[in-house]
Design a protein around this motif. Sequence first.
Motif, short mmCIF file in Angstrom:
data_model
loop_
_atom_site.label_atom_id
_atom_site.label_comp_id
_atom_site.label_asym_id
_atom_site.label_seq_id
_atom_site.Cartn_x
_atom_site.Cartn_y
_atom_site.Cartn_z
N ASN A 206 -8.16 -6.42 -10.50
CA ASN A 206 -8.06 -4.97 -10.34
C ASN A 206 -9.42 -4.30 -10.28
O ASN A 206 -9.64 -3.38 -9.49
N LYS A 209 -10.86 -4.73 -6.87
CA LYS A 209 -10.20 -3.87 -5.88
C LYS A 209 -10.73 -2.44 -5.99
O LYS A 209 -11.02 -1.79 -4.99
N VAL A 247 1.28 -2.32 -13.81
CA VAL A 247 2.12 -2.79 -12.70
C VAL A 247 3.61 -2.59 -12.96
O VAL A 247 4.38 -2.29 -12.04
N ILE A 250 4.54 0.89 -11.93
CA ILE A 250 4.59 1.02 -10.46
C ILE A 250 5.92 0.46 -9.94
O ILE A 250 6.59 1.07 -9.10
N TYR A 281 -4.79 6.12 -6.75
CA TYR A 281 -4.56 4.68 -6.96
C TYR A 281 -3.06 4.37 -6.92
O TYR A 281 -2.63 3.39 -6.30
N GLU A 285 -1.13 1.89 -4.27
CA GLU A 285 -0.34 0.73 -4.73
C GLU A 285 1.09 0.78 -4.17
O GLU A 285 1.62 -0.23 -3.72
N SER A 288 0.99 -0.02 -0.52
CA SER A 288 0.73 -1.45 -0.37
C SER A 288 2.00 -2.27 -0.56
O SER A 288 2.31 -3.19 0.19
#
Length: 290
Positions: A206, A209, A247, A250, A281, A285, A288
């Motif tokens: 992370n 990134k 995560v 998300i 961010y 995500e 993505s």
Amino acid sequence: MSNTVLATKWRPKLFSDLIGQEPVVTALINSLDNMRLHHSYLFTGTRGVGKTTLARILAKCLNCETNGISSKPCGICDSCKAIDNGQFVDLYEIDAASRTKVEDTRELLENVQYMPTQGRYKIYLIDEVHMLSTHSFNALLKTLEEPPEHVKFILATTDPQKIPSTILSRCLHFSLSRISSEIIEEQLEKILNSEKINYEKSAIKNISKIADGSMRDGLSIMEQCISHGDNKITYENICKILCLMPVENINKIIDMLANEDSDSLLKFIDEIYFQSADYKYLLEEIISIL
């Protein structure tokens, strides 16, 4: 060295140490080994990719006392050590952002004609050169066109579009690319293993990134995480420090979107708002994943 920040401690000292810039490094090595030297170089690229570092390595290559002009400076002679420590009298590092006036440029160029004091060449490293005024560029122009044999100019900038074409045409231009997150991740793990600091791979992934192609940014974020986590980097800690969304949260949002559960989604967004979530961010995500 224990109190030195990681970005300084791990600054590359040779071409072989520099990561993610192979085409530029290869071109410079070939020009040095074949003695095809230019009088002015321009390094461009985003922040933290190695422009100033490359300039200092090039200064060592040109002034090494043991190996002469070579792509492999010894690193142990007086000149190499002085350049590494920022004490080389013939390397003039100028921050153009704080010296934009034409008077500053003229004052700088007054001493160009004199021979070097310590080294083989006088090196003028002008950082953020795009910040110079139009009059400063005009003052620099004639010297860049026909500099004395003992002088080399190295210009560095994050914004080459602002440099006049008359200056660009007199420089050998090298464009440094953003460093891929995989290469940054590999380098960060190498540094952490060497420093004997525990880490979770997901945390480093992370950080790599978020660094967005900048090695220096990656090292700065990692240093912040080390301080916060008492010499241990965990995914949970970096989420707290950088206000990132874990995560599982998300995935929770993705499920709510998929199930069209707008009430739960809005309620959850309210909750994360008070955790200072980084929405940019979060959106990246989600895009993505989708």
